[in-house]
Write a protein that holds these residues in place. Structure first.
Motif, short mmCIF file in Angstrom:
data_model
loop_
_atom_site.label_atom_id
_atom_site.label_comp_id
_atom_site.label_asym_id
_atom_site.label_seq_id
_atom_site.Cartn_x
_atom_site.Cartn_y
_atom_site.Cartn_z
N THR A 55 83.58 34.45 67.10
CA THR A 55 82.41 34.90 67.86
C THR A 55 81.21 35.13 66.97
O THR A 55 80.07 35.23 67.46
CB THR A 55 82.72 36.19 68.64
OG1 THR A 55 83.20 37.18 67.73
CG2 THR A 55 83.77 35.94 69.71
N ASP A 74 80.13 37.66 65.39
CA ASP A 74 79.40 38.93 65.48
C ASP A 74 80.27 40.12 65.04
O ASP A 74 80.04 41.24 65.49
CB ASP A 74 78.89 39.15 66.90
CG ASP A 74 80.00 39.03 67.95
OD1 ASP A 74 81.17 38.83 67.56
OD2 ASP A 74 79.70 39.13 69.15
N SER A 113 81.08 42.63 62.42
CA SER A 113 80.43 43.20 61.24
C SER A 113 81.42 43.97 60.37
O SER A 113 82.51 44.35 60.81
CB SER A 113 79.31 44.16 61.68
OG SER A 113 79.85 45.27 62.34
N ASN A 129 82.04 44.88 70.89
CA ASN A 129 80.83 45.71 71.03
C ASN A 129 81.06 46.84 72.03
O ASN A 129 80.18 47.21 72.81
CB ASN A 129 79.62 44.87 71.44
CG ASN A 129 79.77 44.23 72.82
OD1 ASN A 129 80.87 43.96 73.26
ND2 ASN A 129 78.64 44.01 73.48
N HIS A 179 81.08 41.07 74.36
CA HIS A 179 81.42 40.14 73.29
C HIS A 179 82.84 40.40 72.81
O HIS A 179 83.25 41.54 72.62
CB HIS A 179 80.44 40.31 72.12
CG HIS A 179 79.01 40.19 72.51
ND1 HIS A 179 77.98 40.80 71.83
CD2 HIS A 179 78.42 39.53 73.56
CE1 HIS A 179 76.83 40.54 72.42
NE2 HIS A 179 77.07 39.77 73.47
#
Length: 513
Positions: free
Chosen positions: A471, A473, A475, A110, A168
């Motif tokens: 994790t 997350d 995308s 991120n 993250h």
């Protein structure tokens, strides 16, 4: 992938730089793009030396003597985010608050959001494209919120807990707070490794060191080695060690590629001997060879692709009942081709790095064993070298499964279209690299080869093989961004555009000619 170290000596008159320098040499396999050391002397003054190149290129005796102080951190880098310019060399430093130095191994998923937060809300300037600098500034911003003239351990733990909530990905971090001590922590899933140990005695006092791998601790005489746990932070000052578990609900999933390729065989990571894991990989791979080629196979000799695959190849040859031979002689002054930036550089260096001995290949059916097949460039060159010196048949066995997905947690795995296994069947891969047959390790066998030495490890990050990111997350948009930024042409353009802003420094504000 990078190597990180942090050291605090019991003797305030000692020079930490000497041990850090030696430790970085032991971690050189983790990064060959840049190296750096920052130490802290009396009254909290910081001294640094960093730049592009190998450890031996960046430091000399005079520079090491100028790195005064009994506390310091070091870093060896290979680029995953950012470029290969001098400005990306670590450790990084911010003067506010308190004077913080930071070194990091891993990658944030991120980073774009954090960059926006630091710019628009925290109003902190980020000078590079490195996500390590993002981590540093998030940590610094969290500490800034205390508003205190002097901080304590509780403030540091609170700042790291906030960082865990904001950042993250996969990361292992060492930090130094000027005049205070050193800190080590690890991402909540434990994807990237870090351990610490001590040397000395209760009477004389203990030195403490953090390291990416236990091999550096062992070689420098540190004992009682402990792996930092996922989501755990360790603070070490001259008064001792304080640890705290700050995150505990995430699955523990260390990167399995550490055992396959990156770590030295004499390291122990999360209770698993890398050497023993590679022996087990070789045994399982031998079973796979027998399943695919049959007990009446025509293999005459087993030859490893040095160096990482030697242990697996030795065990495989023993189980197959075929001789193990060193058919490739390695020039040890050429770096690891996998972590060299740029496809052209990797291809150019394969034949400079290895020389095939006709004595071991001529007229024989050979089984080449490598740790993995990534781009296929090196594998194709190696297969051709075997044929050039007279091999009749060339089988190629990989101790790892086919790599079909990018890594997002700190390994500069190519974009999907640069991976040889992407959208190719195993026979198509064999055709591409010029082998008569390619045999891949099965993923469950690889997992068991590592897990059997520490049954508490119920899960690993195996995303490069199965596309499952621990994790949860990662995308499609993020993967597309990686595809655009990590391909070799994009990296080459970044390196060409990057300003050379930092050379070798002996102390902050005093540049060395």
């Amino acid at each position: 992938m990078c190597g990180i170290l942090a050291l605090i000596l019991a003797n305030k008159l000692g020079l930490a730089a000497s041990d850090i320098h030696e430790g970085l040499g032991l971690l050189q396999h983790r990064g060959q793009d840049a190296a750096g050391i920052i130490t802290c002397g009396e009254k909290g003054r910081l001294y640094q030396c960093k730049g592009n190149g190998m450890v031996r290129d960046v430091f000399d005796a005079q520079q090491l003597m100028s790195l005064v102080g009994h506390i310091g951190i070091g870093h060896v880098r290979y680029p995953t985010a950012g470029s290969s310019s001098h400005s990306e060399a670590q450790p990084f430093y911010v003067n506010s608050p308190y004077g913080i130095v930071f070194a990091h191994n891993g990658n944030l998923v991120n980073a774009a959001e954090l960059r926006q937060f630091l710019d628009k809300e925290a109003h902190r300037h980020v000078n590079t494209d490195s996500d390590s600098e993002l981590l540093l500034n998030v940590f610094a911003n969290n500490l800034q919120q205390t508003g205190k003239f002097r901080i304590n351990e509780e403030d540091i733990f609170t700042a790291i807990k906030g960082l865990y909530e904001q950042c993250h990905g996969g990361y292992a971090v060492v930090a130094m707070i000027a005049g205070y001590g050193v800190v080590g922590f690890r991402d909540p899933n434990g994807i990237r490794p870090i351990a610490y140990g001590r040397r000395g005695s209760e009477e004389a006092g203990y030195d403490y060191m953090f390291s990416s791998e236990s091999v550096a601790l062992d070689a420098l005489g540190f004992r009682d080695v402990i792996d930092v746990q996922p989501g755990e932070a360790i603070i070490i000052t001259r008064n001792g060690v304080t640890s705290r578990q700050l995150v505990s609900k995430q699955p523990f999933a260390p990167c399995i590629f550490e055992y396959v390729y990156f770590a030295r065989p004499d390291s122990i990571i999360d209770g698993v001997s890398v050497y023993n894991a590679r022996l087990a990989m070789g045994e399982a791979l031998a079973d796979q060879v027998l399943r695919e080629l049959g007990a009446d196979h025509d293999i005459d000799v087993v030859i490893p692709v040095p160096d990482t695959s030697r242990v697996s190849a030795l065990q495989l040859s023993h189980k197959l009942g075929r001789p193990y031979r060193e058919g490739f002689i390695k020039n040890r002054y050429i770096g690891r081709t996998f972590i060299m930036p740029g496809q052209h550089m990797r291809r150019k260096n394969v034949r400079r790095k290895l020389n095939a001995m006709a004595l071991e290949f001529s007229g024989k059916n050979v089984l080449l064993v490598d740790d993995s097949i990534v781009r296929g460039t090196t594998s194709r060159e190696i297969v051709q070298m075997a044929r050039d010196v007279g091999a009749k048949k060339v089988y190629f066995a990989s101790a790892a499964p086919a790599i079909r997905y990018p890594n997002v947690y700190g390994i500069d795995m190519p974009t999907p279209h640069e991976l040889v296994a992407h959208n190719r069947t195993t026979p198509e891969i064999a055709s591409y690299i010029g082998a008569d047959r390619v045999i891949f390790q099965e993923l469950p066998d690889l997992i068991e080869a590592c897990r059997k030495f520490n049954p508490k490890l119920t899960r690993f990050d195996t995303s490069v093989f199965d596309g499952k990111y621990v994790t949860g997350d990662v995308s499609t948009e993020y993967l597309s961004m990686l595809d655009a930024s990590r391909n070799d042409s994009a990296k080459a353009q970044r390196d060409a555009d990057a300003p050379e802003t930092i050379g070798l420094h002996n102390s902050f504000g005093a540049k060395r000619d």
